[in-house]
Scaffold this motif. Structure first.
Motif, PDB file in Angstrom:
ATOM      1  N   ILE A 148       1.080  -0.873  -0.171  1.00 30.05           N
ATOM      2  CA  ILE A 148       0.189   0.060  -0.237  1.00 30.05           C
ATOM      3  C   ILE A 148       0.698   1.321  -0.120  1.00 30.05           C
ATOM      4  CG2 ILE A 148      -2.139   1.302   1.095  1.00 30.05           C
ATOM      5  CD1 ILE A 148      -0.987  -2.087   2.134  1.00 30.05           C
ATOM      6  N   LYS A 149       0.347   2.090  -0.643  1.00 29.73           N
ATOM      7  CA  LYS A 149       0.627   3.182  -0.656  1.00 29.73           C
ATOM      8  C   LYS A 149       0.443   4.466   0.140  1.00 29.73           C
ATOM      9  CE  LYS A 149       2.752   5.662  -4.149  1.00 29.73           C
ATOM     10  NZ  LYS A 149       3.474   7.014  -5.544  1.00 29.73           N
ATOM     11  N   SER A 150       1.557   4.871   1.583  1.00 28.36           N
ATOM     12  CA  SER A 150       0.939   5.680   2.919  1.00 28.36           C
ATOM     13  C   SER A 150      -0.275   6.834   2.240  1.00 28.36           C
ATOM     14  CB  SER A 150       1.740   6.254   3.527  1.00 28.36           C
ATOM     15  OG  SER A 150       0.730   6.630   4.493  1.00 28.36           O
ATOM     16  N   GLU A 151      -0.896   7.659   2.815  1.00 33.94           N
ATOM     17  CA  GLU A 151      -1.834   8.696   2.565  1.00 33.94           C
ATOM     18  C   GLU A 151      -2.115   9.222   3.723  1.00 33.94           C
ATOM     19  OE1 GLU A 151      -5.364   7.479   0.094  1.00 33.94           O
ATOM     20  OE2 GLU A 151      -4.421   7.474  -1.982  1.00 33.94           O
ATOM     21  N   PRO A 152      -3.040  10.231   3.736  1.00 33.14           N
ATOM     22  CA  PRO A 152      -2.770  11.399   5.290  1.00 33.14           C
ATOM     23  C   PRO A 152      -3.670  10.193   5.570  1.00 33.14           C
ATOM     24  CG  PRO A 152      -2.958  12.979   3.248  1.00 33.14           C
ATOM     25  CD  PRO A 152      -3.238  11.661   2.477  1.00 33.14           C
ATOM     26  N   SER A 153      -5.128   9.880   4.987  1.00 31.81           N
ATOM     27  CA  SER A 153      -6.383   8.667   5.751  1.00 31.81           C
ATOM     28  C   SER A 153      -6.120   7.120   5.256  1.00 31.81           C
ATOM     29  CB  SER A 153      -7.108   9.417   5.435  1.00 31.81           C
ATOM     30  OG  SER A 153      -8.758   8.844   6.348  1.00 31.81           O
ATOM     31  N   LEU A 154      -6.361   6.143   5.811  1.00 30.48           N
ATOM     32  CA  LEU A 154      -6.417   4.707   5.039  1.00 30.48           C
ATOM     33  C   LEU A 154      -7.289   4.659   4.862  1.00 30.48           C
ATOM     34  CD1 LEU A 154      -2.858   3.192   6.659  1.00 30.48           C
ATOM     35  CD2 LEU A 154      -3.737   4.715   4.228  1.00 30.48           C
ATOM     36  N   LYS A 172     -13.444   2.946   5.769  1.00 31.32           N
ATOM     37  CA  LYS A 172     -13.996   3.916   4.848  1.00 31.32           C
ATOM     38  C   LYS A 172     -14.358   3.259   3.599  1.00 31.32           C
ATOM     39  CE  LYS A 172     -14.426   8.144   5.010  1.00 31.32           C
ATOM     40  NZ  LYS A 172     -13.580   9.732   5.275  1.00 31.32           N
ATOM     41  N   GLU A 173     -15.692   3.901   3.376  1.00 36.70           N
ATOM     42  CA  GLU A 173     -15.783   3.241   2.179  1.00 36.70           C
ATOM     43  C   GLU A 173     -14.854   4.048   1.144  1.00 36.70           C
ATOM     44  OE1 GLU A 173     -19.985   3.857   1.138  1.00 36.70           O
ATOM     45  OE2 GLU A 173     -20.550   2.393   2.634  1.00 36.70           O
ATOM     46  N   ASP A 174     -14.633   3.890  -0.111  1.00 36.30           N
ATOM     47  CA  ASP A 174     -13.874   4.599  -1.731  1.00 36.30           C
ATOM     48  C   ASP A 174     -12.463   5.569  -0.310  1.00 36.30           C
ATOM     49  OD1 ASP A 174     -15.942   4.591  -2.966  1.00 36.30           O
ATOM     50  OD2 ASP A 174     -17.256   6.375  -2.226  1.00 36.30           O
ATOM     51  N   SER A 175     -12.291   4.555   0.318  1.00 37.41           N
ATOM     52  CA  SER A 175     -10.866   4.868   1.251  1.00 37.41           C
ATOM     53  C   SER A 175      -9.583   3.976   0.361  1.00 37.41           C
ATOM     54  CB  SER A 175     -10.728   4.519   2.816  1.00 37.41           C
ATOM     55  OG  SER A 175     -10.599   3.459   2.890  1.00 37.41           O
ATOM     56  N   ILE A 176      -8.353   4.244   0.318  1.00 39.21           N
ATOM     57  CA  ILE A 176      -7.417   3.415  -0.381  1.00 39.21           C
ATOM     58  C   ILE A 176      -7.578   1.694   0.257  1.00 39.21           C
ATOM     59  CG2 ILE A 176      -6.089   3.942   1.499  1.00 39.21           C
ATOM     60  CD1 ILE A 176      -3.201   3.900  -1.083  1.00 39.21           C
ATOM     61  N   MET A 177      -7.787   2.018   1.175  1.00 38.36           N
ATOM     62  CA  MET A 177      -7.905   0.718   1.942  1.00 38.36           C
ATOM     63  C   MET A 177      -8.987  -0.513   1.730  1.00 38.36           C
ATOM     64  SD  MET A 177      -5.261   1.000   3.435  1.00 38.36           S
ATOM     65  CE  MET A 177      -4.960  -1.355   4.388  1.00 38.36           C
ATOM     66  N   ALA A 178     -10.186   0.266   0.802  1.00 37.44           N
ATOM     67  CA  ALA A 178     -11.603  -0.320   0.488  1.00 37.44           C
ATOM     68  C   ALA A 178     -10.902  -0.936  -0.284  1.00 37.44           C
ATOM     69  CB  ALA A 178     -12.617   0.587   0.387  1.00 37.44           C
ATOM     70  N   LYS A 179     -10.300   0.084  -1.427  1.00 38.87           N
ATOM     71  CA  LYS A 179      -9.703  -0.604  -2.788  1.00 38.87           C
ATOM     72  C   LYS A 179      -8.846  -2.037  -2.922  1.00 38.87           C
ATOM     73  CE  LYS A 179     -10.391   4.141  -4.541  1.00 38.87           C
ATOM     74  NZ  LYS A 179      -9.957   5.109  -4.824  1.00 38.87           N
ATOM     75  N   MET A 180      -8.769  -2.361  -1.478  1.00 38.85           N
ATOM     76  CA  MET A 180      -7.239  -3.305  -1.813  1.00 38.85           C
ATOM     77  C   MET A 180      -7.844  -4.980  -0.987  1.00 38.85           C
ATOM     78  SD  MET A 180      -4.780  -3.684   1.096  1.00 38.85           S
ATOM     79  CE  MET A 180      -3.514  -5.020   1.271  1.00 38.85           C
ATOM     80  N   ASP A 181      -8.386  -5.529  -2.164  1.00 35.91           N
ATOM     81  CA  ASP A 181      -9.430  -6.940  -1.724  1.00 35.91           C
ATOM     82  C   ASP A 181      -8.377  -7.403  -1.187  1.00 35.91           C
ATOM     83  OD1 ASP A 181     -10.759  -6.454  -4.697  1.00 35.91           O
ATOM     84  OD2 ASP A 181      -9.255  -6.962  -5.489  1.00 35.91           O
ATOM     85  N   GLU A 182      -7.391  -7.367  -0.652  1.00 33.04           N
ATOM     86  CA  GLU A 182      -6.767  -8.610   0.710  1.00 33.04           C
ATOM     87  C   GLU A 182      -7.065  -8.182   1.418  1.00 33.04           C
ATOM     88  OE1 GLU A 182      -4.943  -7.061  -1.803  1.00 33.04           O
ATOM     89  OE2 GLU A 182      -4.020  -7.798  -2.903  1.00 33.04           O
TER      90      GLU A 182
END
Length: 358
Positions: A148-154, A172-182
């Motif tokens: 993952i690439k770190s963002e101000p809010s994951l 959180k919906e639409d966050s960078i972690m929500a896009k990570m299937d794992e």
């Protein structure tokens, strides 16, 4: 608001274990000195311990009845027979009792849910268990890795199980972690960029995420709970006592205690220090206040911890002003290093709940 925050079983446990009774042998030692002889005409003076003439003899005290232990029914969430769990005072001891019943290491348990075998963060076992609750233990499943690439809010909210494992409570919906299937709710965060998170509290894991530079690529190792009913444990896996027949889900085996503890609405409240106790369910004020404080924990720290929220509500009680509340929080919960603005908002939220403004 910080995304990689975290929200823990506790949690949470306390005094149902038996203690061994030591035998005092000091009175069994006989003196070797000779007893003085008395003359036949000498009348011995009665000892203060001797009964007075004509006094009614007092019956010898009977054996002290041992308090009946609470018994909770438990299954492994992915499928197992039902075991009986008793004699625990905190979350760590609960996990040990579950591990004994199902013949597996306690370190395999990620978290427990109440009355539902699915990964349901609304049903997490924290510091309280209803006397009729059924426990489902979620154990380690497969391991997975992510980059993952770190963002101000994951976009993560973290909690922990009170026994050394932090895991994801919300994405959180639409966050960078929500896009990570794992990355899924319920996954244990085992390491961040090679640094082990085993044994870390939720706020420490959230802090580790916040300290990552924005735009920095990092790796994360996750362990998901074993999937329900994909691997059924053999019936021999549970070592339920032969004298205690298995009970169907929905009955905890505490029926015999209903008349002794009240309406059946009580809970077993687990404490990190001191004995567990049977307590009434939280009042409407306590529930509203704790809910608001839990929201503030997520907003400020990226964690969810209803038991910590309840502890802050308890610290509020009896405090007449903000400085007294601040001192109490610092003394009892100094390890969290709460910002003063957070403590002030907590004071305001609990005050609003108490006065009925929320």
């Amino acid at each position: 608001m910080p995304l990689f925050k975290r929200g823990q079983k506790s949690t949470k446990q306390e005094a149902l274990t038996d203690t061994e009774q030591g035998v005092d042998k000091t009175n069994n030692h006989h003196s070797n000195s000779e007893m003085p002889q008395t003359s036949p005409n000498h009348q011995a003076r009665p000892s203060p311990a001797d009964p007075l003439p004509g006094a009614m003899a007092q019956p010898a005290p009977g054996p002290v009845k041992q308090q009946q232990q609470l018994v909770f029914l438990c299954q492994l969430a992915h499928g197992s027979p039902t075991g009986r769990i008793a004699g625990f005072t905190n979350v760590r001891q609960l996990y040990e009792k579950i591990s004994d019943a199902f013949d597996m290491p306690a370190t395999e348990i990620l978290f427990c849910t109440l009355n539902v075998y699915k990964v349901d963060m609304a049903r997490l076992l924290g510091g309280q268990i209803g006397l009729e609750d059924f426990i489902y233990a979620h154990i380690k499943g497969s391991e997975k890795n992510g980059n993952i690439k770190s963002e101000p809010s994951l976009g993560l909210t973290i909690t922990d199980n009170g026994a050394g494992y932090a895991f994801i409570k919300r994405i959180k919906e639409d966050s960078i972690m929500a896009k990570m299937d794992e990355c899924l709710v319920g996954d244990h965060i085992e390491s961040i960029n090679g640094k082990s998170m085993i044994g870390a509290r939720h706020f420490e894991v959230a802090r580790a995420f916040k300290e990552l530079p924005v735009g920095f690529s990092f790796t994360m190792v996750l362990v998901e709970p074993r999937k329900a009913f994909t691997k059924i444990q053999p019936r021999s896996a549970a070592k339920a006592a032969p004298a205690s027949p298995l009970v169907t889900p929905g009955s905890t085996g505490n029926d015999a205690l209903k008349g002794k503890v009240g309406s059946g609405k009580e809970t077993l409240r687990l404490r990190a220090k001191g004995p567990a106790e049977i307590a009434p369910v939280p009042t409407e004020f306590e529930e509203k206040a704790a809910g608001k404080v839990d929201d503030l924990l997520e907003s400020y720290m990226g964690i969810r911890d209803l038991e910590l929220a309840n502890e802050l509500v308890e610290l509020f009680k009896g405090k007449t002003d903000f400085p007294a509340f601040t001192s109490g929080v610092t003394e009892a919960l100094g390890e969290f290093d709460f910002p003063e603005t957070f403590v002030f908002d907590v004071w305001g939220a609990i005050s609003d709940a108490k006065s009925g403004r929320i």
